[in-house]
Design a protein around this motif. Sequence first.
Motif, PDB file in Angstrom:
ATOM      1  N   ALA A 140      -8.462   6.688  -5.586  1.00 12.03           N
ATOM      2  CA  ALA A 140      -8.499   6.639  -7.054  1.00 12.03           C
ATOM      3  C   ALA A 140      -9.831   7.157  -7.577  1.00 12.03           C
ATOM      4  O   ALA A 140      -9.868   7.972  -8.512  1.00 12.03           O
ATOM      5  CB  ALA A 140      -8.246   5.218  -7.545  1.00 12.03           C
ATOM      6  N   VAL A 188       1.710   2.387  -3.452  1.00  3.72           N
ATOM      7  CA  VAL A 188       0.571   3.013  -4.130  1.00  3.72           C
ATOM      8  C   VAL A 188       0.389   4.441  -3.628  1.00  3.72           C
ATOM      9  O   VAL A 188       0.156   5.361  -4.420  1.00  3.72           O
ATOM     10  CB  VAL A 188      -0.708   2.170  -3.939  1.00  3.72           C
ATOM     11  N   ALA A 221     -10.970  -2.107  -9.365  1.00  6.36           N
ATOM     12  CA  ALA A 221     -10.342  -2.453  -8.088  1.00  6.36           C
ATOM     13  C   ALA A 221     -11.396  -2.689  -7.009  1.00  6.36           C
ATOM     14  O   ALA A 221     -11.273  -3.622  -6.204  1.00  6.36           O
ATOM     15  CB  ALA A 221      -9.371  -1.348  -7.664  1.00  6.36           C
ATOM     16  N   PRO A 279       0.806  -1.223   0.000  1.00  2.00           N
ATOM     17  CA  PRO A 279       0.000   0.000   0.000  1.00  2.00           C
ATOM     18  C   PRO A 279       0.841   1.277   0.000  1.00  2.00           C
ATOM     19  O   PRO A 279       0.462   2.269  -0.626  1.00  2.00           O
ATOM     20  CB  PRO A 279      -0.822  -0.106   1.288  1.00  2.00           C
ATOM     21  N   ARG A 326      -7.290   3.201  -0.745  1.00  2.00           N
ATOM     22  CA  ARG A 326      -6.614   3.516  -2.017  1.00  2.00           C
ATOM     23  C   ARG A 326      -7.600   3.486  -3.173  1.00  2.00           C
ATOM     24  O   ARG A 326      -7.510   4.283  -4.095  1.00  2.00           O
ATOM     25  CB  ARG A 326      -5.466   2.524  -2.272  1.00  2.00           C
ATOM     26  N   VAL A 327      -8.570   2.582  -3.121  1.00  2.00           N
ATOM     27  CA  VAL A 327      -9.633   2.563  -4.128  1.00  2.00           C
ATOM     28  C   VAL A 327     -10.410   3.877  -4.053  1.00  2.00           C
ATOM     29  O   VAL A 327     -10.682   4.511  -5.084  1.00  2.00           O
ATOM     30  CB  VAL A 327     -10.573   1.356  -3.923  1.00  2.00           C
ATOM     31  N   ILE A 373      -6.789  -1.882   1.281  1.00  2.00           N
ATOM     32  CA  ILE A 373      -7.106  -1.670  -0.133  1.00  2.00           C
ATOM     33  C   ILE A 373      -8.122  -0.553  -0.321  1.00  2.00           C
ATOM     34  O   ILE A 373      -7.939   0.342  -1.152  1.00  2.00           O
ATOM     35  CB  ILE A 373      -7.655  -2.970  -0.752  1.00  2.00           C
ATOM     36  N   GLY A 406     -10.476   2.403 -10.769  1.00  3.21           N
ATOM     37  CA  GLY A 406     -10.968   2.374  -9.391  1.00  3.21           C
ATOM     38  C   GLY A 406     -12.182   1.473  -9.244  1.00  3.21           C
ATOM     39  O   GLY A 406     -12.306   0.732  -8.261  1.00  3.21           O
ATOM     40  N   VAL A 427      -3.509   0.200  -8.121  1.00  5.50           N
ATOM     41  CA  VAL A 427      -4.624   0.002  -7.186  1.00  5.50           C
ATOM     42  C   VAL A 427      -5.323  -1.320  -7.508  1.00  5.50           C
ATOM     43  O   VAL A 427      -5.688  -2.078  -6.599  1.00  5.50           O
ATOM     44  CB  VAL A 427      -5.604   1.195  -7.228  1.00  5.50           C
TER      45      VAL A 427
END
Length: 144
Positions: free
Chosen positions: A53, A18, A72, A15, A49-50, A46, A69, A33
């Motif tokens: 995005a 990212v 993901a 992570p 970060r999604v 996760i 996104g 991602v």
Amino acid sequence: MNWQDSSALLGTDRPEEVDAAFERGEELVGVAVIGLALTHPDATAILPRVARALDRALESSYPRLRHQGIVALAHTARLHGTVDRRCLDLLRRCPRGSEADDDLWAYVPRRRLPWWLWRHRLGEPPRRWLRRIGRALFGARNGG
């Protein structure tokens, strides 16, 4: 990491890599991602970060990042069976009928899904059907 090769980015499981890519404004951060969603064992690492995005894509009208996104989020729902409120709020601003809509519906417990996704999946019920249910419920309570 090689930020010029999208196939290498699909294997990312860190992570912090990212996050650093977001800070640098890497063009392929959405691919990373997706890779994180496919490889990281913890959905709580996760989903932020999604959301980042999706948020960035919606702010800038960047359709490729928005799609990445969404993909993901779909992978996260399928592999981990979960979603968070922030991702749902951002997904609501995206067009319906995406991979995320389908995978959320299929893999996340329905009690955790928002009404707008239920409405999209089930459609608007016919008025006649609603009236019949209302009469059955309320008519029985009133002795009629």
